[in-house]
Design a protein around this motif. Structure first.
Motif, short mmCIF file in Angstrom:
data_model
loop_
_atom_site.label_atom_id
_atom_site.label_comp_id
_atom_site.label_asym_id
_atom_site.label_seq_id
_atom_site.Cartn_x
_atom_site.Cartn_y
_atom_site.Cartn_z
N PHE A 22 0.84 -1.20 0.00
CA PHE A 22 0.00 0.00 0.00
C PHE A 22 0.87 1.25 0.00
CE2 PHE A 22 -2.00 3.32 2.65
CZ PHE A 22 -3.05 3.65 1.81
N PHE A 23 1.91 1.27 0.85
CA PHE A 23 2.78 2.44 0.91
C PHE A 23 3.67 2.54 -0.33
CE2 PHE A 23 1.57 2.45 5.38
CZ PHE A 23 1.28 3.80 5.52
N ILE A 24 4.06 1.44 -0.90
CA ILE A 24 4.84 1.50 -2.15
C ILE A 24 3.99 2.09 -3.27
CG2 ILE A 24 5.87 0.06 -3.95
CD1 ILE A 24 6.96 -1.73 -1.71
N VAL A 25 2.75 1.64 -3.39
CA VAL A 25 1.87 2.14 -4.45
C VAL A 25 1.56 3.63 -4.25
CG1 VAL A 25 -0.48 1.95 -5.39
CG2 VAL A 25 0.91 -0.09 -5.04
N THR A 26 1.28 4.04 -3.00
CA THR A 26 1.02 5.47 -2.77
C THR A 26 2.28 6.30 -3.05
OG1 THR A 26 1.49 5.24 -0.41
CG2 THR A 26 -0.82 5.09 -1.11
N GLY A 27 3.45 5.76 -2.76
CA GLY A 27 4.69 6.47 -3.08
C GLY A 27 4.88 6.63 -4.57
N ILE A 28 4.58 5.57 -5.33
CA ILE A 28 4.70 5.65 -6.79
C ILE A 28 3.71 6.65 -7.35
CG2 ILE A 28 4.31 4.33 -8.91
CD1 ILE A 28 5.53 1.91 -7.45
N PHE A 29 2.47 6.64 -6.87
CA PHE A 29 1.48 7.61 -7.34
C PHE A 29 1.88 9.04 -6.98
CE2 PHE A 29 -1.91 4.20 -7.61
CZ PHE A 29 -1.92 4.22 -9.00
N GLY A 30 2.50 9.23 -5.81
CA GLY A 30 2.98 10.56 -5.44
C GLY A 30 4.08 11.06 -6.36
N ILE A 31 4.99 10.16 -6.74
CA ILE A 31 6.05 10.54 -7.67
C ILE A 31 5.47 10.84 -9.05
CG2 ILE A 31 8.10 9.65 -8.87
CD1 ILE A 31 8.76 8.19 -6.24
N LEU A 32 4.50 10.03 -9.49
CA LEU A 32 3.86 10.30 -10.78
C LEU A 32 3.10 11.62 -10.76
CD1 LEU A 32 2.54 6.75 -11.75
CD2 LEU A 32 4.49 7.99 -12.72
N ALA A 33 2.48 11.96 -9.64
CA ALA A 33 1.79 13.26 -9.54
C ALA A 33 2.78 14.41 -9.61
CB ALA A 33 0.99 13.31 -8.24
N THR A 34 3.96 14.23 -9.02
CA THR A 34 5.00 15.26 -9.10
C THR A 34 5.45 15.45 -10.54
OG1 THR A 34 5.75 14.76 -6.87
CG2 THR A 34 7.31 15.89 -8.30
N ILE A 35 5.67 14.35 -11.25
CA ILE A 35 6.07 14.43 -12.66
C ILE A 35 4.97 15.06 -13.49
CG2 ILE A 35 6.66 13.04 -14.68
CD1 ILE A 35 8.05 11.09 -12.71
N TRP A 36 3.73 14.67 -13.23
CA TRP A 36 2.58 15.21 -13.98
C TRP A 36 2.48 16.73 -13.80
CZ3 TRP A 36 -1.02 13.06 -17.20
CH2 TRP A 36 -2.14 13.82 -17.49
N SER A 37 2.61 17.20 -12.57
CA SER A 37 2.50 18.64 -12.34
C SER A 37 3.68 19.38 -12.95
CB SER A 37 2.40 18.94 -10.85
OG SER A 37 3.60 18.61 -10.19
N ALA A 38 4.85 18.77 -12.99
CA ALA A 38 6.02 19.43 -13.58
C ALA A 38 5.89 19.51 -15.10
CB ALA A 38 7.29 18.69 -13.20
N VAL A 39 5.37 18.48 -15.72
CA VAL A 39 5.30 18.44 -17.18
C VAL A 39 4.11 19.22 -17.71
CG1 VAL A 39 4.98 16.89 -19.16
CG2 VAL A 39 6.56 16.27 -17.33
N PHE A 40 2.93 19.03 -17.12
CA PHE A 40 1.72 19.59 -17.70
C PHE A 40 1.26 20.90 -17.07
CE2 PHE A 40 1.39 15.05 -18.72
CZ PHE A 40 1.35 15.16 -20.11
N HIS A 41 1.73 21.23 -15.87
CA HIS A 41 1.29 22.45 -15.22
C HIS A 41 2.42 23.43 -14.98
CE1 HIS A 41 -2.70 20.84 -14.68
NE2 HIS A 41 -2.19 19.74 -14.13
N ASP A 42 3.60 23.12 -15.45
CA ASP A 42 4.77 24.00 -15.35
C ASP A 42 5.08 24.44 -13.93
OD1 ASP A 42 5.20 23.85 -18.08
OD2 ASP A 42 3.88 25.56 -18.49
N ARG A 43 4.92 23.54 -12.99
CA ARG A 43 5.32 23.82 -11.62
C ARG A 43 5.88 22.55 -11.00
NH1 ARG A 43 -0.69 24.22 -9.05
NH2 ARG A 43 -1.09 22.02 -9.27
N LEU A 44 6.86 22.72 -10.17
CA LEU A 44 7.49 21.57 -9.54
C LEU A 44 7.07 21.52 -8.07
CD1 LEU A 44 9.45 19.22 -9.83
CD2 LEU A 44 11.28 20.77 -9.21
#
Length: 150
Positions: A22-44
């Motif tokens: 559960f914590f591994i999956v939530t960690g992966i989703f958190g990293i993907l959300a960080t990448i998503w916001s950096a790529v598509f919303h121009d904020r890190l």
């Protein structure tokens, strides 16, 4: 002949493995959300909590006491904080766009809170705590630590 593991220990080991994943999956989703916001919303947005949860899940899979302690502290802070947030949720000022999704958002927060509380209950069990000890013999059950089958 391979040593046997008590059935109750095996059950708690499976529960611990579910918490770890559960914590591994939530960690992966958190990293993907960080990448998503950096790529598509121009904020890190650096979310170190999700990154630590990824490592904590890995540490639980390998029965590391330090990562269990980290998750206990994390959950002892998060579960009461989430309960307070849920209690105050009807009075939070939400934008009009979120008001239409009010009950869905509340239900999602409630589900996450219940999952985190169940993770806390599993990590506080004496048999799970004993799995992290190296100086006792698994509460009287013989186990071969190198060949454990989860």
């Amino acid at each position: 002949m391979q040593d046997l593991v008590c059935s109750s220990d095996l059950r708690w080991m499976r529960a611990l493995k579910a918490v770890a994943w559960f914590f591994i999956v939530t960690g992966i989703f958190g990293i993907l959300a960080t990448i998503w916001s950096a790529v598509f919303h121009d904020r890190l947005v650096l979310d170190f909590g999700n990154l630590l949860n990824l490592f904590a899940g890995y540490g639980l899979l390998h029965l590391r006491r330090g990562w269990r302690l980290y998750l206990l502290v994390y959950l002892w802070i998060t579960v009461p904080g989430g309960g307070i947030l849920l209690a105050l949720f009807p009075w939070l000022p939400l934008d009009q766009a979120y008001r239409n999704w009010h009950w869905l958002l509340f239900g999602g927060l409630l589900l996450i809170e219940l999952l985190l509380a169940s993770c806390l209950v599993i990590l506080l069990q004496p048999r799970v705590k004993a799995l992290f000890r190296t100086d006792i013999n698994r509460l009287g059950c013989r186990a071969n630590q190198e060949n454990q089958e989860w």
